[in-house]
Design an enzyme around this catalytic site. Structure first.
Site, mmCIF file in Angstrom:
data_model
loop_
_atom_site.group_PDB
_atom_site.id
_atom_site.type_symbol
_atom_site.label_atom_id
_atom_site.label_comp_id
_atom_site.label_asym_id
_atom_site.label_seq_id
_atom_site.Cartn_x
_atom_site.Cartn_y
_atom_site.Cartn_z
ATOM 1 N N SER A 12 11.277 -40.458 -109.130
ATOM 2 C CA SER A 12 9.240 -39.758 -110.454
ATOM 3 C C SER A 12 9.368 -40.113 -111.700
ATOM 4 O O SER A 12 9.986 -40.646 -112.116
ATOM 5 C CB SER A 12 9.307 -37.966 -110.474
ATOM 6 O OG SER A 12 8.801 -38.556 -110.900
ATOM 7 N N TYR B 158 13.238 -30.284 -114.500
ATOM 8 C CA TYR B 158 13.104 -31.053 -113.068
ATOM 9 C C TYR B 158 12.845 -32.893 -113.955
ATOM 10 O O TYR B 158 13.364 -33.740 -113.868
ATOM 11 C CB TYR B 158 11.360 -30.861 -112.242
ATOM 12 C CG TYR B 158 11.357 -31.789 -111.131
ATOM 13 C CD1 TYR B 158 11.754 -32.490 -110.118
ATOM 14 C CD2 TYR B 158 10.577 -33.066 -112.480
ATOM 15 C CE1 TYR B 158 11.477 -33.410 -109.349
ATOM 16 C CE2 TYR B 158 9.695 -34.213 -110.992
ATOM 17 C CZ TYR B 158 9.738 -33.696 -110.257
ATOM 18 O OH TYR B 158 9.600 -34.644 -108.536
#
Length: 253
Positions: free
Chosen positions: A144, A157
């Site tokens: 990401s 995350y």
């Protein structure tokens, strides 16, 4: 199905999600036999496998909890038995738990790392022996851009995704001499149907996101699938240890 990946077998995790589903379809269209790995999403996995088969490809759904080493081992063994040696791993599955920093507990932290980092380690550990034996392998992790950008309420995350980039570089160094490449695709803001369930004002969100990007359209799962298909192909045989940001220029650097 003839294509640049003809004769190869791929395992795609999180393959019933918005991005994973399109990755699986693209690899099958390019000629790979595809394992559709999922967790408790039997109808979607079966429907995807049937769709790929009707289009002339080969696909098989398999369920596994990727946080469980025994389940990962069984998944990989079954995949090898049914489709032959898996030489393409697209490690896509993950979760996006939003928890404010002040409320983040050790359990939240552990869960985020188990789901978004350790699961990728377990898969690579199980699949690299067969890749090494064949002298060919592609490990493609899905990271990401938030690993570089940061964002509120996503400490676990983001930390896991940053770790995933490090794991990918380490695998590239470790496995390169055996004919295996390892690369990370880092999506930016990708438009998927699930977004509407978590965004209060989708139009306002679109406006904010497009202002950040150089390319003035939202990314799609097909953009991610195209990057994965390239990295899985022979054309990418001299590319390893890289993070490819597919984000419309959101994060430049």
């Amino acid at each position: 199905m003839p294509g640049p990946l003809n004769g190869h077998a791929a395992l795609v995790t999180g393959a019933t999600g918005g991005i994973g589903r399109v990755i699986a379809q693209r690899l099958a269209a390019d000629g790979a036999a595809v394992v559709i790995a999922h967790l408790g999403d039997h109808p979607a996995a079966t429907a995807l496998a049937e769709h790929i088969t009707r289009a002339g490809g080969t696909a098989m759904p398999l369920e596994a909890d990727l946080r469980d080493p025994d389940a990962v081992r069984a998944l990989c063994q079954h995949a090898h038995e049914q489709l032959g040696p898996i030489d393409i791993l697209v490690s896509n599955a993950g979760a996006y738990p939003r928890v404010p920093w002040t409320e983040t507990t050790p359990d939240h932290w552990s869960d985020a790392l188990d789901t978004n980092l350790t699961s990728h380690f377990l898969l690579a550990r199980e699949l690299t022996p067969a890749m090494t034996a064949s002298g060919h392998g592609r490990i493609i992790t899905i990271g990401s851009v938030l690993a570089a950008a940061g964002r509120h309420d996503l400490t676990g995350y983001i930390s896991a995704k940053a770790g995933l980039e490090g794991l990918t570089r380490a695998l590239a160094r470790e496995l390169g001499p055996t004919g295996i490449t390892a690369n990370c695709v880092a999506p930016g803001s990708i438009r998927v149907p699930a977004e509407d369930a978590v965004v209060d004002d989708p139009e306002a969100m679109n406006t904010r996101q497009l202002a950040r990007q150089c390319v003035k359209r939202r990314g799609s799962p097909a953009d991610i699938a195209a990057a994965v298909a390239f990295l899985a192909s022979d054309d990418a045989g001299f590319i390893t240890g890289q993070t490819l940001r597919v984000d419309g220029g959101w994060i430049l650097g």
